[in-house]
Design a protein around this motif. Structure first.
Motif, mmCIF file in Angstrom:
data_model
loop_
_atom_site.group_PDB
_atom_site.id
_atom_site.type_symbol
_atom_site.label_atom_id
_atom_site.label_comp_id
_atom_site.label_asym_id
_atom_site.label_seq_id
_atom_site.Cartn_x
_atom_site.Cartn_y
_atom_site.Cartn_z
ATOM 1 N N SER A 118 -2.076 -9.456 -17.308
ATOM 2 C CA SER A 118 -3.177 -9.078 -18.036
ATOM 3 C C SER A 118 -3.650 -7.860 -17.906
ATOM 4 C CB SER A 118 -4.289 -10.302 -18.175
ATOM 5 O OG SER A 118 -4.905 -10.105 -17.080
ATOM 6 N N GLU A 119 -4.373 -7.162 -19.073
ATOM 7 C CA GLU A 119 -4.940 -6.149 -18.792
ATOM 8 C C GLU A 119 -6.089 -5.943 -17.557
ATOM 9 O OE1 GLU A 119 -5.027 -3.333 -20.885
ATOM 10 O OE2 GLU A 119 -3.212 -3.893 -21.775
ATOM 11 N N GLY A 120 -6.747 -7.127 -17.612
ATOM 12 C CA GLY A 120 -7.558 -6.986 -16.394
ATOM 13 C C GLY A 120 -7.002 -7.017 -15.049
ATOM 14 N N ALA A 121 -5.767 -7.442 -14.874
ATOM 15 C CA ALA A 121 -5.282 -7.770 -13.455
ATOM 16 C C ALA A 121 -4.699 -6.204 -13.516
ATOM 17 C CB ALA A 121 -4.125 -8.640 -13.582
ATOM 18 N N LEU A 122 -4.033 -5.625 -14.583
ATOM 19 C CA LEU A 122 -3.693 -4.236 -14.336
ATOM 20 C C LEU A 122 -4.597 -3.180 -14.016
ATOM 21 C CD1 LEU A 122 -1.230 -4.103 -17.489
ATOM 22 C CD2 LEU A 122 -0.726 -3.992 -15.213
ATOM 23 N N ARG A 123 -5.987 -3.390 -14.425
ATOM 24 C CA ARG A 123 -6.975 -2.584 -14.176
ATOM 25 C C ARG A 123 -7.316 -2.588 -12.570
ATOM 26 N NH1 ARG A 123 -8.286 -2.956 -19.336
ATOM 27 N NH2 ARG A 123 -9.739 -4.862 -19.362
ATOM 28 N N ASP A 124 -7.250 -4.045 -12.137
ATOM 29 C CA ASP A 124 -7.571 -4.342 -10.896
ATOM 30 C C ASP A 124 -6.591 -3.643 -9.960
ATOM 31 O OD1 ASP A 124 -9.710 -5.774 -11.572
ATOM 32 O OD2 ASP A 124 -8.649 -7.937 -11.226
ATOM 33 N N LEU A 125 -5.307 -3.825 -10.195
ATOM 34 C CA LEU A 125 -4.202 -2.752 -9.478
ATOM 35 C C LEU A 125 -4.244 -1.415 -9.543
ATOM 36 C CD1 LEU A 125 -0.902 -4.797 -10.581
ATOM 37 C CD2 LEU A 125 -1.784 -4.710 -8.262
ATOM 38 N N HIS A 126 -4.880 -0.952 -10.619
ATOM 39 C CA HIS A 126 -4.918 0.381 -10.739
ATOM 40 C C HIS A 126 -6.263 0.925 -9.865
ATOM 41 C CE1 HIS A 126 -2.330 2.295 -13.745
ATOM 42 N NE2 HIS A 126 -2.405 1.019 -14.420
ATOM 43 N N GLY A 140 0.681 -1.190 -0.038
ATOM 44 C CA GLY A 140 -0.037 -0.035 -0.007
ATOM 45 C C GLY A 140 0.900 1.333 -0.248
ATOM 46 N N SER A 141 2.202 1.311 0.222
ATOM 47 C CA SER A 141 2.865 2.443 0.485
ATOM 48 C C SER A 141 3.576 2.747 -1.148
ATOM 49 C CB SER A 141 4.114 2.260 1.530
ATOM 50 O OG SER A 141 4.877 1.366 0.898
ATOM 51 N N LEU A 142 3.355 1.992 -1.839
ATOM 52 C CA LEU A 142 3.831 2.295 -3.167
ATOM 53 C C LEU A 142 3.349 3.452 -3.861
ATOM 54 C CD1 LEU A 142 4.164 -1.498 -5.271
ATOM 55 C CD2 LEU A 142 5.816 -0.153 -4.151
ATOM 56 N N GLU A 143 4.226 4.164 -4.495
ATOM 57 C CA GLU A 143 3.968 5.363 -5.426
ATOM 58 C C GLU A 143 4.142 4.853 -6.809
ATOM 59 O OE1 GLU A 143 6.345 8.640 -3.812
ATOM 60 O OE2 GLU A 143 5.537 8.431 -1.954
ATOM 61 N N ARG A 144 5.106 4.103 -7.268
ATOM 62 C CA ARG A 144 5.409 3.516 -8.628
ATOM 63 C C ARG A 144 5.670 2.228 -8.765
ATOM 64 N NH1 ARG A 144 7.337 6.607 -13.092
ATOM 65 N NH2 ARG A 144 8.219 5.381 -14.825
ATOM 66 N N LEU A 145 4.938 1.473 -9.723
ATOM 67 C CA LEU A 145 5.162 -0.077 -9.696
ATOM 68 C C LEU A 145 5.155 -0.191 -11.322
ATOM 69 C CD1 LEU A 145 4.937 -2.981 -8.871
ATOM 70 C CD2 LEU A 145 2.597 -2.825 -9.149
ATOM 71 N N GLU A 146 6.202 -0.863 -11.771
ATOM 72 C CA GLU A 146 6.521 -1.019 -13.278
ATOM 73 C C GLU A 146 6.295 -2.671 -13.346
ATOM 74 O OE1 GLU A 146 9.660 0.948 -15.083
ATOM 75 O OE2 GLU A 146 9.369 2.977 -14.187
ATOM 76 N N LEU A 147 5.571 -2.940 -14.479
ATOM 77 C CA LEU A 147 5.382 -4.403 -14.695
ATOM 78 C C LEU A 147 5.658 -4.532 -16.168
ATOM 79 C CD1 LEU A 147 2.291 -4.751 -12.272
ATOM 80 C CD2 LEU A 147 4.483 -5.897 -12.174
ATOM 81 N N ASN A 148 6.218 -3.955 -17.021
ATOM 82 C CA ASN A 148 6.273 -3.898 -18.231
ATOM 83 C C ASN A 148 7.085 -5.190 -18.765
ATOM 84 O OD1 ASN A 148 5.509 -1.013 -19.297
ATOM 85 N ND2 ASN A 148 7.296 -0.443 -17.737
ATOM 86 N N ILE A 179 1.179 3.136 -11.812
ATOM 87 C CA ILE A 179 1.677 1.740 -12.424
ATOM 88 C C ILE A 179 1.653 1.581 -13.996
ATOM 89 C CG2 ILE A 179 0.624 -0.727 -12.514
ATOM 90 C CD1 ILE A 179 -1.248 0.176 -9.987
ATOM 91 N N TYR A 180 2.931 1.064 -14.539
ATOM 92 C CA TYR A 180 3.134 0.825 -15.801
ATOM 93 C C TYR A 180 3.317 -0.620 -16.123
ATOM 94 C CZ TYR A 180 3.952 6.002 -15.192
ATOM 95 O OH TYR A 180 3.999 7.272 -15.011
ATOM 96 N N PRO A 181 2.793 -1.052 -17.215
ATOM 97 C CA PRO A 181 2.208 -0.173 -18.301
ATOM 98 C C PRO A 181 0.516 0.153 -17.582
ATOM 99 C CG PRO A 181 1.938 -2.409 -18.995
ATOM 100 C CD PRO A 181 2.907 -2.514 -17.613
#
Length: 185
Positions: A114-122, A101-109, A130-132
């Motif tokens: 998946s797109e769905g998991a990225l949306r859930d993270l956002h 929860g303290s993250l300010e930047r997370l890069e997963l390029n 969060i990138y991408p």
């Protein structure tokens, strides 16, 4: 050299092992650590980082870290930037990332996320960049929908079923005409 005097260590494209990670545990002043390219590193080595209470940035790009190994990162309470580019991280690993929860930047390029998991993270970590970024689904304009009165299948051997919402409105070979009442507005 005092253990709290060192603030930045970049050991990139050098094979850090779980045994050598033990020595980093004594660098209590460490705020920025890059282990990019350390392919032999596992969760056993990451467990040593739990004592680095001042660590704010961790680069694990091009490592093989994923899965339960990520659980060790929850012990690093001040972690603000995490780089997991080109690692084997997948949708199954999202549960470990959600606890940071303290993250300010997370890069997963370049991961298997998946797109769905990225949306859930956002959605779960709204304060974190969060990138991408997940692509937004393109929605048809109402003018595009109203103009589609017929659906043509490539040949008369193709069988298609046309659905509007939860309702099936036709099955055909070749061409399906859509009536005015069945058009989506």
């Amino acid at each position: 050299l005092q253990s709290d005097a060192l603030h930045t260590i970049h050991i990139e494209h050098y094979e850090m092992t779980d045994k050598t990670m033990f020595h980093l545990a004594f660098m209590t002043g460490l705020a920025d650590l890059s282990l990019q390219g350390s392919k032999q590193l596992t969760g056993v080595g990451l467990a040593h980082l739990g004592s680095l209470k001042n660590l704010q940035s961790l680069n694990l790009t091009d490592t093989r870290i994923s899965g339960p190994s990520l659980a060790h990162l929850t012990e690093i309470s001040r972690l603000k930037r995490l780089f997991l580019n080109r690692t084997p991280v997948t949708d199954h690993d999202i549960r470990y990332l959600l606890t940071l929860g303290s993250l300010e930047r997370l890069e997963l390029n370049g991961t298997g996320m998946s797109e769905g998991a990225l949306r859930d993270l956002h959605a779960a970590l709204p304060e974190c960049d969060i990138y991408p970024k997940p692509r937004k689904a393109r929605q048809k304009k109402s003018s595009e929908i109203q103009q589609s009165r017929a659906i043509v299948f490539p040949d008369d051997k193709s069988l298609g079923t046309l659905w509007v919402g939860q309702r099936q409105i036709g099955s055909a070979r070749g061409r399906v005409n859509v009536s005015e009442e069945d058009q989506v507005r």
